[in-house]
Design a protein around this motif. Structure first.
Motif, PDB file in Angstrom:
ATOM      1  N   SER A  39       0.854  -1.188   0.000  1.00 50.02           N
ATOM      2  CA  SER A  39       0.000   0.000   0.000  1.00 50.02           C
ATOM      3  C   SER A  39       0.887   1.234   0.000  1.00 50.02           C
ATOM      4  CB  SER A  39      -0.899  -0.021   1.247  1.00 50.02           C
ATOM      5  OG  SER A  39      -1.245   1.284   1.627  1.00 50.02           O
ATOM      6  N   THR A  40       0.808   2.015  -1.085  1.00 50.43           N
ATOM      7  CA  THR A  40       1.652   3.222  -1.129  1.00 50.43           C
ATOM      8  C   THR A  40       1.209   4.205  -0.038  1.00 50.43           C
ATOM      9  OG1 THR A  40       0.259   3.900  -2.993  1.00 50.43           O
ATOM     10  CG2 THR A  40       2.494   3.162  -3.499  1.00 50.43           C
ATOM     11  N   GLY A  41      -0.094   4.193   0.298  1.00 50.68           N
ATOM     12  CA  GLY A  41      -0.568   5.061   1.385  1.00 50.68           C
ATOM     13  C   GLY A  41       0.117   4.700   2.696  1.00 50.68           C
ATOM     14  N   GLN A  42       0.241   3.394   2.972  1.00 53.39           N
ATOM     15  CA  GLN A  42       0.890   2.942   4.206  1.00 53.39           C
ATOM     16  C   GLN A  42       2.384   3.274   4.184  1.00 53.39           C
ATOM     17  OE1 GLN A  42      -0.671   1.918   6.933  1.00 53.39           O
ATOM     18  NE2 GLN A  42       1.309   1.877   7.958  1.00 53.39           N
ATOM     19  N   VAL A 102      -6.105  10.451  10.256  1.00 53.75           N
ATOM     20  CA  VAL A 102      -6.419  11.886  10.254  1.00 53.75           C
ATOM     21  C   VAL A 102      -7.210  12.246   8.994  1.00 53.75           C
ATOM     22  CG1 VAL A 102      -5.411  14.208  10.288  1.00 53.75           C
ATOM     23  CG2 VAL A 102      -4.276  12.348  11.491  1.00 53.75           C
ATOM     24  N   ASP A 103      -6.761  11.679   7.847  1.00 51.34           N
ATOM     25  CA  ASP A 103      -7.418  12.052   6.588  1.00 51.34           C
ATOM     26  C   ASP A 103      -8.770  11.368   6.405  1.00 51.34           C
ATOM     27  OD1 ASP A 103      -6.072   9.617   6.281  1.00 51.34           O
ATOM     28  OD2 ASP A 103      -5.712   9.914   4.158  1.00 51.34           O
ATOM     29  N   ASP A 104      -9.158  10.488   7.344  1.00 56.78           N
ATOM     30  CA  ASP A 104     -10.488   9.860   7.282  1.00 56.78           C
ATOM     31  C   ASP A 104     -11.496  10.603   8.160  1.00 56.78           C
ATOM     32  OD1 ASP A 104      -9.638   7.925   5.591  1.00 56.78           O
ATOM     33  OD2 ASP A 104      -9.664   6.287   7.049  1.00 56.78           O
ATOM     34  N   LEU A 124      -4.475  15.360  -0.632  1.00 55.36           N
ATOM     35  CA  LEU A 124      -3.852  15.546  -1.951  1.00 55.36           C
ATOM     36  C   LEU A 124      -2.847  14.427  -2.241  1.00 55.36           C
ATOM     37  CD1 LEU A 124      -3.186  19.377  -1.603  1.00 55.36           C
ATOM     38  CD2 LEU A 124      -4.950  18.282  -3.003  1.00 55.36           C
ATOM     39  N   LEU A 125      -2.475  14.293  -3.504  1.00 57.64           N
ATOM     40  CA  LEU A 125      -1.512  13.255  -3.878  1.00 57.64           C
ATOM     41  C   LEU A 125      -0.079  13.769  -3.722  1.00 57.64           C
ATOM     42  CD1 LEU A 125      -3.091  11.850  -7.185  1.00 57.64           C
ATOM     43  CD2 LEU A 125      -3.307  10.953  -4.867  1.00 57.64           C
ATOM     44  N   VAL A 126       0.836  12.894  -3.352  1.00 58.22           N
ATOM     45  CA  VAL A 126       2.253  13.263  -3.352  1.00 58.22           C
ATOM     46  C   VAL A 126       2.754  13.178  -4.806  1.00 58.22           C
ATOM     47  CG1 VAL A 126       2.532  12.301  -1.033  1.00 58.22           C
ATOM     48  CG2 VAL A 126       3.280  10.977  -2.996  1.00 58.22           C
ATOM     49  N   LEU A 169       3.737   5.717   2.699  1.00 58.70           N
ATOM     50  CA  LEU A 169       3.857   7.164   2.934  1.00 58.70           C
ATOM     51  C   LEU A 169       3.613   7.502   4.400  1.00 58.70           C
ATOM     52  CD1 LEU A 169       2.058   8.495  -0.255  1.00 58.70           C
ATOM     53  CD2 LEU A 169       4.457   8.813   0.309  1.00 58.70           C
ATOM     54  N   ARG A 170       2.638   6.833   5.012  1.00 56.36           N
ATOM     55  CA  ARG A 170       2.399   7.098   6.443  1.00 56.36           C
ATOM     56  C   ARG A 170       3.635   6.707   7.260  1.00 56.36           C
ATOM     57  NH1 ARG A 170      -2.763   6.048   4.720  1.00 56.36           N
ATOM     58  NH2 ARG A 170      -2.601   3.802   4.904  1.00 56.36           N
ATOM     59  N   ASP A 171       4.312   5.621   6.853  1.00 55.66           N
ATOM     60  CA  ASP A 171       5.547   5.225   7.549  1.00 55.66           C
ATOM     61  C   ASP A 171       6.644   6.278   7.334  1.00 55.66           C
ATOM     62  OD1 ASP A 171       4.297   2.971   8.418  1.00 55.66           O
ATOM     63  OD2 ASP A 171       5.151   1.643   6.890  1.00 55.66           O
ATOM     64  N   LYS A 220       0.389   9.551 -15.296  1.00 56.28           N
ATOM     65  CA  LYS A 220       1.856   9.675 -15.294  1.00 56.28           C
ATOM     66  C   LYS A 220       2.493   8.545 -14.467  1.00 56.28           C
ATOM     67  CE  LYS A 220       5.730  12.141 -15.699  1.00 56.28           C
ATOM     68  NZ  LYS A 220       6.414  12.401 -16.897  1.00 56.28           N
ATOM     69  N   GLN A 221       1.893   8.258 -13.291  1.00 63.32           N
ATOM     70  CA  GLN A 221       2.423   7.157 -12.453  1.00 63.32           C
ATOM     71  C   GLN A 221       2.331   5.838 -13.207  1.00 63.32           C
ATOM     72  OE1 GLN A 221       0.638   6.945  -8.542  1.00 63.32           O
ATOM     73  NE2 GLN A 221       1.026   9.117  -8.135  1.00 63.32           N
ATOM     74  N   ALA A 222       1.213   5.640 -13.916  1.00 61.58           N
ATOM     75  CA  ALA A 222       1.038   4.383 -14.662  1.00 61.58           C
ATOM     76  C   ALA A 222       2.104   4.284 -15.752  1.00 61.58           C
ATOM     77  CB  ALA A 222      -0.363   4.327 -15.271  1.00 61.58           C
TER      78      ALA A 222
HETATM   79  P1  AMP Z   1      -4.439   5.430   1.039  1.00 57.99           P
HETATM   80  O1  AMP Z   1      -3.894   4.795   2.276  1.00 57.99           O
HETATM   81  O2  AMP Z   1      -4.292   4.583  -0.175  1.00 57.99           O
HETATM   82  O3  AMP Z   1      -5.850   5.943   1.231  1.00 57.99           O
HETATM   83  O4  AMP Z   1      -3.533   6.726   0.775  1.00 57.99           O
HETATM   84  C1  AMP Z   1      -3.454   7.775   1.716  1.00 57.99           C
HETATM   85  C2  AMP Z   1      -2.849   9.002   1.070  1.00 57.99           C
HETATM   86  O5  AMP Z   1      -1.499   8.728   0.666  1.00 57.99           O
HETATM   87  C3  AMP Z   1      -3.548   9.505  -0.190  1.00 57.99           C
HETATM   88  O6  AMP Z   1      -4.686  10.278   0.077  1.00 57.99           O
HETATM   89  C4  AMP Z   1      -2.426  10.313  -0.828  1.00 57.99           C
HETATM   90  O7  AMP Z   1      -2.234  11.525  -0.141  1.00 57.99           O
HETATM   91  C5  AMP Z   1      -1.205   9.439  -0.542  1.00 57.99           C
HETATM   92  N1  AMP Z   1      -0.978   8.440  -1.606  1.00 57.99           N
HETATM   93  C6  AMP Z   1      -1.138   7.081  -1.522  1.00 57.99           C
HETATM   94  N2  AMP Z   1      -0.835   6.482  -2.663  1.00 57.99           N
HETATM   95  C7  AMP Z   1      -0.470   7.462  -3.521  1.00 57.99           C
HETATM   96  C8  AMP Z   1      -0.071   7.482  -4.871  1.00 57.99           C
HETATM   97  N3  AMP Z   1       0.009   6.354  -5.611  1.00 57.99           N
HETATM   98  N4  AMP Z   1       0.227   8.690  -5.432  1.00 57.99           N
HETATM   99  C9  AMP Z   1       0.176   9.821  -4.712  1.00 57.99           C
HETATM  100  N5  AMP Z   1      -0.227   9.898  -3.439  1.00 57.99           N
HETATM  101  C10 AMP Z   1      -0.546   8.719  -2.836  1.00 57.99           C
END
Ligand code: AMP
Length: 226
Positions: free
Chosen positions: A33-36, A165-167, A60-62, A38-40, A93-95
């Protein structure tokens, strides 16, 4: 041996993380999970961590480049497990960037399928509001459909279950869904060219969806045959 990649895309709360974890428990697939991730990263004491947290909390997206780097560094670490990319890629673009790496390393990677989890907004708001996440290992629970055995404690690692937090802000949930809805048509078109996409109706119950995914991947005896 080639690294098998499966992509799970969907609005926040559409159940992709839950399904990825079910495949982890059943077949030792590796949910990434890219979200996880990023949280780490956001827990570190760096300027980059502050910026990541700011973007996540704002819904927002990173940047596409940062996420490419983070995702593929993690992919490189995984050995002998099918990887489920949960929430990556989220922009065309990521794809494209990910595909360039896959195409350059066809001896190393194989992209097997792209599942798109579809759920309408009212349902996903309801789900996200009942979602808690383990602070330590990132495992996701739903307080109505997938409760932990002990209130507030992760079944898997004993970590503390928290609301992200974002939920907690409806505006953030709606913004993330809006961004998803804006970006997803181009991503689907990108993967449709290679017949890789499969649409999941996330209203269905967890078991039916799990079975549907296994049917598509033709998973038998811990091996997929797609
Ligand atoms: P998620 O846990 O998948 O809901 O992601 C939480 C947050 O992490 C998202 O709202 C974005 O801010 C960031 N994020 C996760 N995946 C991506 C990604 N592939 N590209 C950009 N930002 C991401």
């Amino acid at each position: 041996m080639k690294k098998e990649l499966i992509i799970f895309l969907g609005s926040p709360g559409s159940g992709k993380g839950t399904q990825a974890n079910m495949l982890k428990e059943e077949f030792d697939y590796y949910p990434l999970s890219t979200g996880q991730l990023l949280r780490d990263e956001g827990k570190k004491d760096t300027e980059e961590a502050k910026e990541i947290n700011r973007l996540i909390n704002a819904g927002l997206l990173v940047s596409d480049e940062l996420i490419l780097d983070i995702a593929f560094k993690e992919i490189e670490k995984v050995e002998n497990q099918t990887i489920i990319l949960d929430g990556y890629p989220r922009t065309l673009k990521q794809a494209e960037l990910a595909q360039q790496i896959i195409d350059k390393n066809l001896d190393k990677f194989i992209l097997k399928k792209v599942f798109i989890f579809d759920l309408e907004e009212t349902a996903l708001i309801y789900r996200i509001r009942n979602r808690v996440t383990c602070d330590k290992c990132g495992k996701v629970y739903n307080l109505i459909t997938k409760k932990p055995e002990k209130v507030g404690v992760c079944d898997a690692c004993g970590g503390k279950l928290m609301n992200r937090v974002d939920d907690s802000e409806i505006d953030s949930i709606l913004k993330r869904n809006r961004i998803y809805k804006t970006n997803i048509p181009d991503i689907i078109s990108f993967y449709e060219k290679n017949n890789l996409t499969f649409l999941i109706d996330s209203v269905k119950d967890l078991k039916s969806i799990n079975q549907e995914i296994k049917n598509v991947l033709k998973i038998t005896n811990n091996k997929s045959e797609v």
